[in-house]
Design a protein around this motif. Structure first.
Motif, PDB file in Angstrom:
ATOM      1  N   GLY A  89       0.822  -1.209   0.000  1.00 22.10           N
ATOM      2  CA  GLY A  89       0.000   0.000   0.000  1.00 22.10           C
ATOM      3  C   GLY A  89       0.853   1.253   0.000  1.00 22.10           C
ATOM      4  N   LEU A  90       1.980   1.206   0.703  1.00 23.89           N
ATOM      5  CA  LEU A  90       2.893   2.342   0.734  1.00 23.89           C
ATOM      6  C   LEU A  90       3.462   2.609  -0.657  1.00 23.89           C
ATOM      7  CD1 LEU A  90       4.195   4.337   2.741  1.00 23.89           C
ATOM      8  CD2 LEU A  90       6.046   2.680   3.026  1.00 23.89           C
ATOM      9  N   ALA A  91       3.731   1.546  -1.413  1.00 23.89           N
ATOM     10  CA  ALA A  91       4.261   1.712  -2.766  1.00 23.89           C
ATOM     11  C   ALA A  91       3.279   2.470  -3.653  1.00 23.89           C
ATOM     12  CB  ALA A  91       4.570   0.346  -3.374  1.00 23.89           C
ATOM     13  N   ARG A  92       1.989   2.252  -3.402  1.00 23.93           N
ATOM     14  CA  ARG A  92       0.956   2.880  -4.235  1.00 23.93           C
ATOM     15  C   ARG A  92       0.497   4.232  -3.681  1.00 23.93           C
ATOM     16  NH1 ARG A  92      -1.179  -2.605  -3.821  1.00 23.93           N
ATOM     17  NH2 ARG A  92      -0.835  -3.768  -5.763  1.00 23.93           N
ATOM     18  N   ASP A  93       1.136   4.685  -2.627  1.00 26.87           N
ATOM     19  CA  ASP A  93       0.704   5.920  -1.975  1.00 26.87           C
ATOM     20  C   ASP A  93       0.753   7.105  -2.928  1.00 26.87           C
ATOM     21  OD1 ASP A  93       0.163   7.294   0.759  1.00 26.87           O
ATOM     22  OD2 ASP A  93       1.734   8.490  -0.182  1.00 26.87           O
ATOM     23  N   ARG A  94      -0.357   7.811  -3.018  1.00 24.57           N
ATOM     24  CA  ARG A  94      -0.434   8.939  -3.951  1.00 24.57           C
ATOM     25  C   ARG A  94       0.448  10.106  -3.517  1.00 24.57           C
ATOM     26  NH1 ARG A  94      -6.864   9.546  -4.760  1.00 24.57           N
ATOM     27  NH2 ARG A  94      -7.290   7.449  -4.019  1.00 24.57           N
ATOM     28  N   GLY A  95       0.586  10.286  -2.222  1.00 22.73           N
ATOM     29  CA  GLY A  95       1.422  11.372  -1.727  1.00 22.73           C
ATOM     30  C   GLY A  95       2.876  11.188  -2.134  1.00 22.73           C
ATOM     31  N   LEU A  96       3.373   9.948  -2.030  1.00 20.95           N
ATOM     32  CA  LEU A  96       4.750   9.670  -2.432  1.00 20.95           C
ATOM     33  C   LEU A  96       4.919   9.899  -3.934  1.00 20.95           C
ATOM     34  CD1 LEU A  96       7.565   8.669  -1.695  1.00 20.95           C
ATOM     35  CD2 LEU A  96       6.744   6.319  -2.006  1.00 20.95           C
ATOM     36  N   ARG A  97       3.960   9.428  -4.714  1.00 20.07           N
ATOM     37  CA  ARG A  97       4.034   9.617  -6.172  1.00 20.07           C
ATOM     38  C   ARG A  97       4.028  11.114  -6.516  1.00 20.07           C
ATOM     39  NH1 ARG A  97       1.016  10.699 -10.652  1.00 20.07           N
ATOM     40  NH2 ARG A  97       1.530   9.517 -12.547  1.00 20.07           N
ATOM     41  N   SER A  98       3.173  11.863  -5.861  1.00 17.98           N
ATOM     42  CA  SER A  98       3.093  13.296  -6.138  1.00 17.98           C
ATOM     43  C   SER A  98       4.410  13.995  -5.843  1.00 17.98           C
ATOM     44  CB  SER A  98       1.974  13.935  -5.310  1.00 17.98           C
ATOM     45  OG  SER A  98       0.713  13.435  -5.692  1.00 17.98           O
ATOM     46  N   ALA A  99       5.068  13.568  -4.769  1.00 18.65           N
ATOM     47  CA  ALA A  99       6.352  14.173  -4.415  1.00 18.65           C
ATOM     48  C   ALA A  99       7.396  13.901  -5.499  1.00 18.65           C
ATOM     49  CB  ALA A  99       6.832  13.645  -3.067  1.00 18.65           C
ATOM     50  N   VAL A 100       7.402  12.670  -6.010  1.00 15.25           N
ATOM     51  CA  VAL A 100       8.369  12.328  -7.071  1.00 15.25           C
ATOM     52  C   VAL A 100       8.052  13.099  -8.347  1.00 15.25           C
ATOM     53  CG1 VAL A 100       9.313  10.478  -8.494  1.00 15.25           C
ATOM     54  CG2 VAL A 100       8.748  10.023  -6.099  1.00 15.25           C
ATOM     55  N   VAL A 101       6.783  13.078  -8.750  1.00 11.25           N
ATOM     56  CA  VAL A 101       6.382  13.753  -9.989  1.00 11.25           C
ATOM     57  C   VAL A 101       6.659  15.255  -9.898  1.00 11.25           C
ATOM     58  CG1 VAL A 101       4.421  14.329 -11.483  1.00 11.25           C
ATOM     59  CG2 VAL A 101       4.691  11.997 -10.598  1.00 11.25           C
ATOM     60  N   GLY A 102       6.434  15.842  -8.730  1.00  8.39           N
ATOM     61  CA  GLY A 102       6.717  17.261  -8.551  1.00  8.39           C
ATOM     62  C   GLY A 102       8.184  17.579  -8.791  1.00  8.39           C
ATOM     63  N   ARG A 103       9.055  16.746  -8.315  1.00 13.01           N
ATOM     64  CA  ARG A 103      10.492  16.962  -8.519  1.00 13.01           C
ATOM     65  C   ARG A 103      10.866  16.745  -9.981  1.00 13.01           C
ATOM     66  NH1 ARG A 103      10.230  15.465  -3.126  1.00 13.01           N
ATOM     67  NH2 ARG A 103      11.742  16.544  -1.758  1.00 13.01           N
ATOM     68  N   LEU A 104      10.224  15.765 -10.629  1.00 16.31           N
ATOM     69  CA  LEU A 104      10.493  15.555 -12.058  1.00 16.31           C
ATOM     70  C   LEU A 104      10.139  16.809 -12.851  1.00 16.31           C
ATOM     71  CD1 LEU A 104       9.118  11.906 -12.543  1.00 16.31           C
ATOM     72  CD2 LEU A 104      11.518  12.635 -12.415  1.00 16.31           C
ATOM     73  N   GLY A 105       9.028  17.437 -12.484  1.00 21.58           N
ATOM     74  CA  GLY A 105       8.600  18.648 -13.170  1.00 21.58           C
ATOM     75  C   GLY A 105       9.562  19.805 -12.983  1.00 21.58           C
ATOM     76  N   GLN A 106      10.367  19.738 -11.919  1.00 21.12           N
ATOM     77  CA  GLN A 106      11.349  20.795 -11.665  1.00 21.12           C
ATOM     78  C   GLN A 106      12.708  20.482 -12.281  1.00 21.12           C
ATOM     79  OE1 GLN A 106      11.376  21.072  -7.400  1.00 21.12           O
ATOM     80  NE2 GLN A 106       9.235  21.747  -7.276  1.00 21.12           N
ATOM     81  N   GLY A 107      12.768  19.369 -13.034  1.00 18.26           N
ATOM     82  CA  GLY A 107      14.003  19.031 -13.725  1.00 18.26           C
ATOM     83  C   GLY A 107      14.901  18.049 -13.006  1.00 18.26           C
ATOM     84  N   THR A 108      14.473  17.532 -11.861  1.00 20.28           N
ATOM     85  CA  THR A 108      15.274  16.544 -11.137  1.00 20.28           C
ATOM     86  C   THR A 108      15.208  15.207 -11.861  1.00 20.28           C
ATOM     87  OG1 THR A 108      14.734  17.652  -9.055  1.00 20.28           O
ATOM     88  CG2 THR A 108      15.630  15.421  -8.905  1.00 20.28           C
ATOM     89  N   GLY A 109      16.340  14.483 -11.914  1.00 20.94           N
ATOM     90  CA  GLY A 109      16.353  13.161 -12.521  1.00 20.94           C
ATOM     91  C   GLY A 109      15.505  12.185 -11.738  1.00 20.94           C
ATOM     92  N   LEU A 110      15.079  11.103 -12.403  1.00 19.02           N
ATOM     93  CA  LEU A 110      14.145  10.162 -11.786  1.00 19.02           C
ATOM     94  C   LEU A 110      14.719   9.520 -10.521  1.00 19.02           C
ATOM     95  CD1 LEU A 110      11.548   8.572 -11.639  1.00 19.02           C
ATOM     96  CD2 LEU A 110      12.433   7.015 -13.415  1.00 19.02           C
ATOM     97  N   LEU A 111      15.948   9.029 -10.584  1.00 16.18           N
ATOM     98  CA  LEU A 111      16.506   8.345  -9.409  1.00 16.18           C
ATOM     99  C   LEU A 111      16.667   9.306  -8.236  1.00 16.18           C
ATOM    100  CD1 LEU A 111      19.199   5.960 -10.955  1.00 16.18           C
ATOM    101  CD2 LEU A 111      16.773   5.549 -10.507  1.00 16.18           C
ATOM    102  N   ALA A 112      17.124  10.519  -8.544  1.00 18.63           N
ATOM    103  CA  ALA A 112      17.261  11.508  -7.478  1.00 18.63           C
ATOM    104  C   ALA A 112      15.899  11.901  -6.923  1.00 18.63           C
ATOM    105  CB  ALA A 112      17.997  12.746  -8.000  1.00 18.63           C
ATOM    106  N   ALA A 113      14.893  12.009  -7.802  1.00 17.63           N
ATOM    107  CA  ALA A 113      13.545  12.382  -7.359  1.00 17.63           C
ATOM    108  C   ALA A 113      12.977  11.319  -6.421  1.00 17.63           C
ATOM    109  CB  ALA A 113      12.632  12.573  -8.569  1.00 17.63           C
ATOM    110  N   VAL A 114      13.203  10.042  -6.742  1.00 14.54           N
ATOM    111  CA  VAL A 114      12.736   8.955  -5.874  1.00 14.54           C
ATOM    112  C   VAL A 114      13.448   9.021  -4.534  1.00 14.54           C
ATOM    113  CG1 VAL A 114      12.717   6.451  -5.548  1.00 14.54           C
ATOM    114  CG2 VAL A 114      12.045   7.423  -7.758  1.00 14.54           C
ATOM    115  N   ALA A 115      14.780   9.162  -4.577  1.00 17.99           N
ATOM    116  CA  ALA A 115      15.559   9.167  -3.339  1.00 17.99           C
ATOM    117  C   ALA A 115      15.175  10.347  -2.444  1.00 17.99           C
ATOM    118  CB  ALA A 115      17.048   9.214  -3.660  1.00 17.99           C
ATOM    119  N   GLU A 116      15.045  11.532  -3.044  1.00 12.48           N
ATOM    120  CA  GLU A 116      14.708  12.716  -2.260  1.00 12.48           C
ATOM    121  C   GLU A 116      13.302  12.624  -1.677  1.00 12.48           C
ATOM    122  OE1 GLU A 116      15.292  16.040  -4.812  1.00 12.48           O
ATOM    123  OE2 GLU A 116      17.450  15.682  -5.069  1.00 12.48           O
TER     124      GLU A 116
END
Length: 566
Positions: A89-116
């Protein structure tokens, strides 16, 4: 390699931790690592992914990882299934996904966005404390699994030993612990974690000797020989092989005697004690019903719904509950706990979002304060299941803090013709247990939360593992107050937390007046056999010395000295 903590003395050849699963094991060390190939990471980062492409890659990885965890949850049972489903359930958490997608939109790389994003939520969970802080290990493990899937590497996890070995790790995620091969993993030693961490709970379910919160554990060399004592919490480095083999042999002989126990539970002089199993669903109930138990002291109904977005109908709930009631039949007790949703067990149709401190927030019975229909429909379903199966389950509510809450809950349960009780997890319930028993039919002590709330200590903080130990005298004092109130009222008082699975502590709990113990199925025979070897008088002496101890280690030592076999 000297490490001395409170309790048993340690030498330059020993480490000292908190014992959580009894047993003695001797073998070579295998150190678990969670590294992902740097070459695979470097190769992935050479790709020039757009934000949309990265989001698509993220969603694909989330789908694979979440499904893998859900499949593992479905293939196991009990506590392992619970924590695996929660991590899915944590993997599917929308809040976590939103945080990653938000960083992607700011130009952060995918791996860094996940880690951050993982670290953002890890920091948030840590600040929340309590059971939310316990999820940090799961969250970081999830981050590693997502990263591995994104870069095309096999998922990280514990190594499979070539020979039977002692597994040493900083901590273990549920996805790793739940699938350990007991023929190859002789014992678990972790540098972090506490007595009620996920690692400890699952290790207890698997029956693997386990010692947690061992400072310096990661300094052990792979291949070095260690003796792990899951009773004292001592890890001896490079002991005399002959002596170590003899100690393991004695422990195995003792274990064989315990495994031969067939019930029903009673002290050597005939005082009956109900030994029960904790269950989560029909499958775990059917498995537990094969053990020498008198029923289930804790049916965790919320575990049936961790992956549900919408509340099941009364009829659908009744079918789920009926499967558990049928497994035990009309002659054995089943204690049904109403939804203990919230905190580390989010249920989409029940849990409130955005709480600053979910562990101290709207969870358990408190969910019904703003949504009374949620509890009413569940009680209707339990009553329907009881009627359809010809059984009479007991029903209890979690997270009850006041006598008025208990009275109102009991009225609703009794209105449906069933016995009513509440859990003692909040210190106020223990302190006023005599007044609670004026309005309910029984009490059940949840020692995991009671310990956490009494000691104001995060269950996952390795530096505080000595505080989250159920042997803490202050916790045992609250248990004793509750049990004495039950004795005076002539009503049952059980323990359904992890403390019930400790054979040594079980003797002291019975000596305090606890009338039932509910635990993982793997612990049933050792606990039952231990009780059969001691008289009620010895149990009462065990209670006295445990309550008088200055700390958990002293309590263990005193009770062990009192009841150790000749």
């Amino acid at each position: 390699m000297t490490q001395i903590t409170s309790g048993a003395a340690a030498t330059s050849d020993t480490l000292q931790g908190t014992p959580v699963v009894p047993g003695v094991a001797f073998g070579p060390v295998v150190v678990a690592t969670t590294e992902i190939s740097p070459d695979a990471i470097a190769a992935f980062e050479q790709q020039d992914l757009s934000a949309d492409d990265a989001t698509e890659r993220l969603d694909a990885a989330v789908g694979v990882v979440a499904q893998r965890l859900a499949d593992r949850a479905a293939s196991t049972e009990g506590s392992a299934a619970e924590v695996l489903a929660a991590t899915a359930g944590l993997a599917r958490d929308r809040g976590l996904r939103s945080a990653v997608v938000g960083r992607l939109g700011q130009g952060t790389g995918l791996l860094a966005a996940v880690a951050e994003s993982v670290e953002q939520f890890a920091e948030l969970f840590t600040q929340m404390g309590g059971v939310m802080a316990e999820r940090v290990t799961d969250l970081r493990d999830l981050g590693r699994r997502l990263t591995s899937e994104i870069v095309g590497e096999p998922e990280p996890g514990v190594p499979t030993p070539e020979v039977p070995s002692v597994l040493v790790a900083e901590d273990l995620a549920p996805a790793d612990t739940a699938l350990l091969d007991g023929t190859l993993v002789l014992a678990l030693v972790t540098e972090r974690g506490g007595p009620t961490s996920h690692t400890a709970i699952i290790a207890r379910q698997l029956g693997i000797p386990c010692v947690v919160a061992v400072p310096g554990a990661l300094g052990l060399r792979s291949g070095s020989q260690v003796l792990v004592d899951g009773v004292s919490g001592v890890i001896e480095v490079d002991p005399d092989p002959t002596d170590a083999a003899e100690r393991v042999a004695r422990a195995e002989q003792r274990r064989a005697l315990l495994e031969a126990w067939t019930g029903p539970a009673a002290t050597s002089d005939g005082t009956a004690v109900k030994v029960l199993a904790n269950v989560a669903d029909r499958a775990s109930a059917q498995h537990a019903a094969q053990a020498p138990v008198e029923g289930s002291g804790l049916f965790r109904t919320e575990l049936c719904f961790l992956n549900r977005k919408d509340e099941p109908s009364v009829e659908e709930q009744a079918e789920l509950y009926g499967g558990v009631l049928t497994a035990f039949g009309p002659d054995r007790t089943v204690v049904v706990r109403t939804l203990d949703a919230g905190s580390d067990k989010p249920v989409a149709f029940a849990t409130l979002a955005g709480e600053e401190n979910p562990a101290l927030g709207v969870r358990g019975l408190r969910l019904s304060f703003g949504n009374p229909g949620l509890l009413e429909r569940q009680l209707d379903a339990i009553a329907m299941a009881a009627e359809q199966t010809g059984t009479r389950p007991w029903v209890m509510a979690p997270m009850v803090a006041t006598v008025e809450e208990a009275r109102a809950f009991a009225e609703q349960v009794r209105g449906r013709g069933l016995p009513a009780g509440v859990m003692v997890e909040v210190p106020s319930a223990a302190l006023l247990a005599h007044r609670f028993l004026e309005v309910v039919d029984f009490l059940s002590i949840g020692t995991n939360d009671l310990t956490q709330y009494t000691m104001a200590a995060d269950r996952m903080a390795a530096d505080l593992a000595h505080l989250t130990d159920p042997w803490q005298p202050a916790v045992l004092a609250l248990v004793a107050i509750t049990a004495e109130a039950g004795r005076q009222a002539g009503k049952p008082v059980g323990v359904c937390g992890e403390a019930a699975a400790d054979p040594l502590l079980a003797t002291a709990l019975v000596g305090m007046g606890v009338t039932s113990l509910s635990m993982a199925s793997a612990a049933v025979r050792p606990v039952g056999a231990q009780l059969a070897e001691v008289s009620m008088d010895v149990c009462e002496q065990a209670a006295e010395v445990a309550l008088a101890a200055v700390d958990p280690a002293a309590g263990r030592d005193a009770v062990r000295a009192l009841i150790a076999p000749a």
